[in-house]
Design a protein around this motif. Sequence first.
Motif, mmCIF file in Angstrom:
data_model
loop_
_atom_site.group_PDB
_atom_site.id
_atom_site.type_symbol
_atom_site.label_atom_id
_atom_site.label_comp_id
_atom_site.label_asym_id
_atom_site.label_seq_id
_atom_site.Cartn_x
_atom_site.Cartn_y
_atom_site.Cartn_z
ATOM 1 N N UNK A 1 0.801 -1.228 0.000
ATOM 2 C CA UNK A 1 0.000 0.000 0.000
ATOM 3 C C UNK A 1 0.831 1.275 0.000
ATOM 4 N N UNK A 2 2.087 1.199 0.441
ATOM 5 C CA UNK A 2 2.912 2.414 0.504
ATOM 6 C C UNK A 2 3.982 2.461 -0.572
ATOM 7 N N UNK A 3 4.245 1.314 -1.235
ATOM 8 C CA UNK A 3 5.318 1.223 -2.226
ATOM 9 C C UNK A 3 6.666 1.541 -1.592
ATOM 10 N N UNK A 4 6.827 1.141 -0.323
ATOM 11 C CA UNK A 4 8.094 1.284 0.373
ATOM 12 C C UNK A 4 8.467 -0.067 0.968
ATOM 13 N N UNK A 5 9.760 -0.273 1.210
ATOM 14 C CA UNK A 5 10.218 -1.483 1.874
ATOM 15 C C UNK A 5 10.127 -1.293 3.387
ATOM 16 N N UNK A 6 9.856 -2.390 4.089
ATOM 17 C CA UNK A 6 9.715 -2.323 5.543
ATOM 18 C C UNK A 6 10.521 -3.438 6.198
ATOM 19 N N UNK A 7 11.406 -3.052 7.099
ATOM 20 C CA UNK A 7 12.048 -4.009 8.006
ATOM 21 C C UNK A 7 11.361 -3.837 9.356
ATOM 22 N N UNK A 8 10.590 -4.848 9.757
ATOM 23 C CA UNK A 8 9.766 -4.744 10.964
ATOM 24 C C UNK A 8 10.261 -5.723 12.016
ATOM 25 N N UNK A 9 10.691 -5.183 13.144
ATOM 26 C CA UNK A 9 11.102 -6.000 14.285
ATOM 27 C C UNK A 9 10.014 -5.915 15.345
ATOM 28 N N UNK A 10 9.424 -7.084 15.670
ATOM 29 C CA UNK A 10 8.308 -7.129 16.622
ATOM 30 C C UNK A 10 8.712 -7.803 17.921
ATOM 31 N N UNK A 11 8.226 -7.244 19.026
ATOM 32 C CA UNK A 11 8.323 -7.883 20.333
ATOM 33 C C UNK A 11 6.933 -7.967 20.930
ATOM 34 N N UNK A 12 6.771 -8.837 21.909
ATOM 35 C CA UNK A 12 5.525 -8.892 22.682
ATOM 36 C C UNK A 12 5.891 -8.743 24.152
ATOM 37 N N UNK A 13 5.250 -7.798 24.841
ATOM 38 C CA UNK A 13 5.536 -7.537 26.246
ATOM 39 C C UNK A 13 4.238 -7.497 27.050
ATOM 40 N N UNK A 14 4.379 -7.677 28.350
ATOM 41 C CA UNK A 14 3.229 -7.718 29.248
ATOM 42 C C UNK A 14 3.156 -6.440 30.071
ATOM 43 N N UNK A 15 1.978 -5.835 30.097
ATOM 44 C CA UNK A 15 1.671 -4.755 31.049
ATOM 45 C C UNK A 15 0.329 -5.115 31.655
ATOM 46 N N UNK A 16 0.357 -5.593 32.887
ATOM 47 C CA UNK A 16 -0.839 -6.151 33.500
ATOM 48 C C UNK A 16 -1.980 -5.141 33.573
ATOM 49 N N UNK A 17 -3.172 -5.607 33.149
ATOM 50 C CA UNK A 17 -4.413 -4.832 33.247
ATOM 51 C C UNK A 17 -4.315 -3.440 32.619
ATOM 52 N N UNK A 18 -3.573 -3.343 31.505
ATOM 53 C CA UNK A 18 -3.411 -2.025 30.891
ATOM 54 C C UNK A 18 -4.740 -1.432 30.429
ATOM 55 N N UNK A 19 -5.703 -2.282 30.072
ATOM 56 C CA UNK A 19 -6.975 -1.769 29.547
ATOM 57 C C UNK A 19 -7.843 -1.124 30.622
ATOM 58 N N UNK A 20 -7.424 -1.243 31.895
ATOM 59 C CA UNK A 20 -8.148 -0.607 32.990
ATOM 60 C C UNK A 20 -7.277 0.411 33.718
ATOM 61 N N UNK A 21 -6.207 0.851 33.043
ATOM 62 C CA UNK A 21 -5.215 1.747 33.635
ATOM 63 C C UNK A 21 -5.152 3.025 32.796
ATOM 64 N N UNK A 22 -5.638 4.129 33.375
ATOM 65 C CA UNK A 22 -5.680 5.390 32.627
ATOM 66 C C UNK A 22 -4.300 5.838 32.162
#
Length: 296
Positions: A262-283
């Motif tokens: 969609x952008x006509x650009x190259x992408x080098x994407x480095x992904x991590x997964x991390x935990x932040x407990x109960x973030x959806x209830x933390x303002x």
Amino acid sequence: MLSAMIAVVGRPNVGKSSLVNALVGQKVSIVSHKPQTTRHQIQGVVHDPRGQLVFVDTPGIHGDGKRELNRMMNEAAYSAFEGVDVVLFVVDANRWTDEDQQVLSRLKGLQTPVGLVMNKIDRMDDKARLLPTLQRLQALHDFAFIVPVSALRRVQLDALENELFSRAVEGPAFYPEDMVVGHDQRFALAELIREKVVRNLHQEMPYATAVGIERWEVEGRLDRVHAVIWVEREGQKGIVIGDKGQQLRKIGEAARREWERTTDRKLFLQLWCKVKENWSDDLRALGQFGLRPGGD
């Protein structure tokens, strides 16, 4: 020149994002079959010889307000009613729920014209039901107009645009002619990655994942991006990463392919997964993830 700012509202899973994407002609909002996929007010722009229509796609309004994330999403949707020229109330032509009624109750006091969009008419098994359904919904409110559509099949979208341009006003364009989205690339890529998380994990994960862009470097036509998928529990982290990192690689590869296409650009994407407990209830966490006013 005619222009109009249009808020697109409704309960989850009625096809608001699909409708905006179809009208704009390219992906503006991420789409999945899971409710509450859209979390922000996302703008998409239609350029036309008559002028410009700016659509504000909002989170699905829902009755479950137990978490700060739920309340924040409802607030974002309701705040979109302000300062627009038209409100589009999108419903599923095949199903009316208590949540639809809840949205309608918030629309009744508006001075802004409210148009009803009956989406998914292509899924009606019996087309003879269309007129009685239209009449039943018409009796619920003094809508400025009602247009049955299929966003998926692009049915009646011209009729909807005609209705909207008839209510547009003379004035300058909101956005330049080459701009079809009202958000930056960091936001767009973070949302794209989140879409791939939702789509690849289906029922294995709750919707409570967030994506943050940690670093973005540009080298000519190459974007080097480091991003984090945030979850709430260690068990969820294992699901996102998968056996020997297989799931995380699959998510990253899907996001990379679509971004490059969609952008006509190259992408080098480095992904991590991390935990932040109960973030959806933390303002504070919601603000850090850009999920509430005042967030970074």
